[in-house]
Design an enzyme around this catalytic site. Structure first.
Site, short mmCIF file in Angstrom:
data_model
loop_
_atom_site.label_atom_id
_atom_site.label_comp_id
_atom_site.label_asym_id
_atom_site.label_seq_id
_atom_site.Cartn_x
_atom_site.Cartn_y
_atom_site.Cartn_z
CD GLU A 64 3.82 14.07 -31.98
OE1 GLU A 64 2.97 13.18 -32.08
OE2 GLU A 64 3.74 15.16 -32.54
CD GLU A 77 2.08 17.74 -39.02
OE1 GLU A 77 0.96 18.16 -38.67
OE2 GLU A 77 2.33 16.52 -39.18
N GLY A 92 -1.80 10.54 -34.68
CA GLY A 92 -2.25 11.32 -35.83
C GLY A 92 -3.20 10.49 -36.69
N GLY A 93 -2.67 9.89 -37.73
CA GLY A 93 -3.49 9.16 -38.71
C GLY A 93 -4.46 8.17 -38.09
CG ASN A 142 -2.68 16.48 -34.11
OD1 ASN A 142 -3.58 17.25 -34.47
ND2 ASN A 142 -1.41 16.67 -34.42
CD1 TRP A 143 -8.73 13.62 -34.39
CD2 TRP A 143 -10.60 14.70 -35.00
NE1 TRP A 143 -9.79 13.03 -33.74
CE2 TRP A 143 -10.95 13.68 -34.09
CE3 TRP A 143 -11.62 15.52 -35.52
CZ2 TRP A 143 -12.27 13.44 -33.69
CZ3 TRP A 143 -12.94 15.29 -35.12
CH2 TRP A 143 -13.25 14.26 -34.22
CE LYS A 144 -0.74 14.97 -37.68
NZ LYS A 144 0.52 14.56 -38.31
N GLY A 164 3.64 10.43 -39.61
CA GLY A 164 2.93 10.26 -40.88
C GLY A 164 3.73 9.49 -41.92
CB SER A 169 4.02 5.76 -37.63
OG SER A 169 4.21 6.69 -38.68
CG HIS A 224 2.36 18.73 -34.27
ND1 HIS A 224 2.87 18.57 -35.53
CD2 HIS A 224 1.88 17.52 -33.90
CE1 HIS A 224 2.69 17.31 -35.90
NE2 HIS A 224 2.10 16.66 -34.93
#
Ligand code: PEP
Length: 270
Positions: free
Chosen positions: A187, A117, A254-255, A28-30, A193, A233, A115
Site C-alpha cells: 500500500e 495509518e 479502503g473507501g 478495510n472499513w477503518k 485515500g 485508491s 497498516h
C-alpha cells in the site's frame, strides 16, 4: 485476458505452473459506520458475494465493535471476517486493547497488521508487529501485513528499499510454514485515500520485488504461493488493470469497500 485463463478451479491452482496462490479482495472499513450501518453493509456484501467466483476469497475488516454482529450477518456466506489490528500482548491489564483470543472467539479468520495509518498515527513499529504476528499465528489467525513507502520515500527513489526492509524486519522472524498463513498488502501511502493510484506498472514492479524478498528467505515455492495484494485508491475502474499483473493477487480496499456494489465489482475484476 482474465487471470483465470489457466486457473484450475478443481484444485485451486494455476494449472500451468502448479502455483497455489489465493486471490483475495479484502475491505478495510477503518473507523467508519455504526454497528447497524455495518451490519447492513455486511449483509449486502454477503448477498452479492454469490456472484463472485469460488476462487476469489472475500474478506471484510469492520471496526472491533462490529465484529460479533457482522459475523452473524455474514454467516453461511463466503465472506470471511478480519480485524484491523490486534494487541501485542496475550491478555491481562492492557486497558483498551483487543487480544487475538477475543478475535478468534468472535470468528475472525484474519487480522490486518501494520497498516500505514497505525504506523503513522499510533507509533506501530516493526518490532511490535513481530509480537502481534506471533500471537495471531499461534491463535490460528491469518495476517494481512501491510507495507509501503510514503511520498517522500517514493520521490527519493527509496520505495524498493523501504518495502524490502519492512518485510525483512517482520516476516524474516517467521518460518516458511508460517507464510502459508500470511498475506502481504503493498500500500503506497501516497495512494491511500488520496484518489491517486499507483499505475499497474508501478505496482507490479514493487510486487515482483516483494516476492523476490520473500523468496530470498523462504525459497521459490513459498514466494510463488504468497498472495500479495495492492491497496491505495483501488476501485472498480482500475481494479482490472491492476489485477491483470502477474504479481498482483487482489486488493486491500479502503473507501470503495464501504459500498457493497463497488466492493463486489472489484472482486469481479480478475
Ligand atoms: C487502505 O487504507 O487500506 C486503502 C487501500 O484505502 P483506500 O482504498 O481508500 O485508498
Amino acid at each position: 485476458m482474465s487471470k483465470f485463463a489457466d486457473f484450475d478451479k478443481g484444485n485451486n491452482s494455476i494449472a500451468s505452473t502448479n502455483i497455489m496462490r489465493k486471490f483475495i479482495v479484502a475491505g478495510n472499513w477503518k473507523m467508519n459506520t455504526t454497528v447497524p450501518e455495518g451490519v447492513a453493509l455486511a449483509k449486502a456484501v454477503a448477498e452479492k458475494s454469490k456472484e463472485v467466483p469460488a476462487n476469489v476469497e472475500l474478506v471484510i475488516a469492520p471496526p472491533f465493535t462490529h465484529l460479533g454482529a457482522v459475523a452473524a450477518a455474514v454467516e453461511g456466506s463466503k465472506v470471511a471476517l478480519s480485524a484491523q489490528n490486534c494487541a501485542d500482548k496475550a491478555k491481562g491489564a492492557y486497558t483498551g486493547e483487543i487480544s487475538v483470543d477475543m478475535l478468534k472467539s468472535v470468528g475472525c479468520e484474519y487480522t490486518i497488521l501494520g497498516h500505514s495509518e497505525r504506523r503513522q498515527y499510533y507509533g506501530e513499529t516493526d518490532g511490535k508487529l513481530v509480537e502481534k504476528m506471533k500471537l495471531a499465528l499461534e491463535a490460528g489467525i491469518k495476517v494481512i501485513l501491510c507495507v509501503g513507502e510514503n511520498l517522500q520515500e517514493r520521490e527519493a527513489g527509496k520505495h524498493f528499499d523501504v518495502c524490502r526492509s519492512q518485510i525483512e524486519n517482520v516476516l524474516y522472524h517467521f518460518s516458511a510454514e508460517d507464510m502459508a498463513n500470511v498475506v502481504i498488502a503493498y500500500e503506497p501511502v501516497w495512494a491511500i485515500g488520496t484518489g491517486k493510484t499507483a499505475t499497474a506498472e508501478q505496482a507490479e514492479e514493487i510486487h515482483a520485488s516483494i516476492r523476490n524478498t520473500v523468496e530470498a528467505k523462504f525459497g521459490r515455492e513459498t514466494a510463488q504461493d504468497m498472495t500479495i495484494l495492492y491497496g491505495g485508491s483501488c476501485k472498480p475502474s482500475n481494479a482490472k488493470e491492476l489485477f491483470a499483473q502477474p504479481d498482483i493477487d487482489g486488493g486491500l480496499i479502503g473507501g470503495a469497500a464501504l459500498k457493497a456494489d463497488d466492493f463486489i465489482a472489484i472482486a469481479l475484476s480478475f
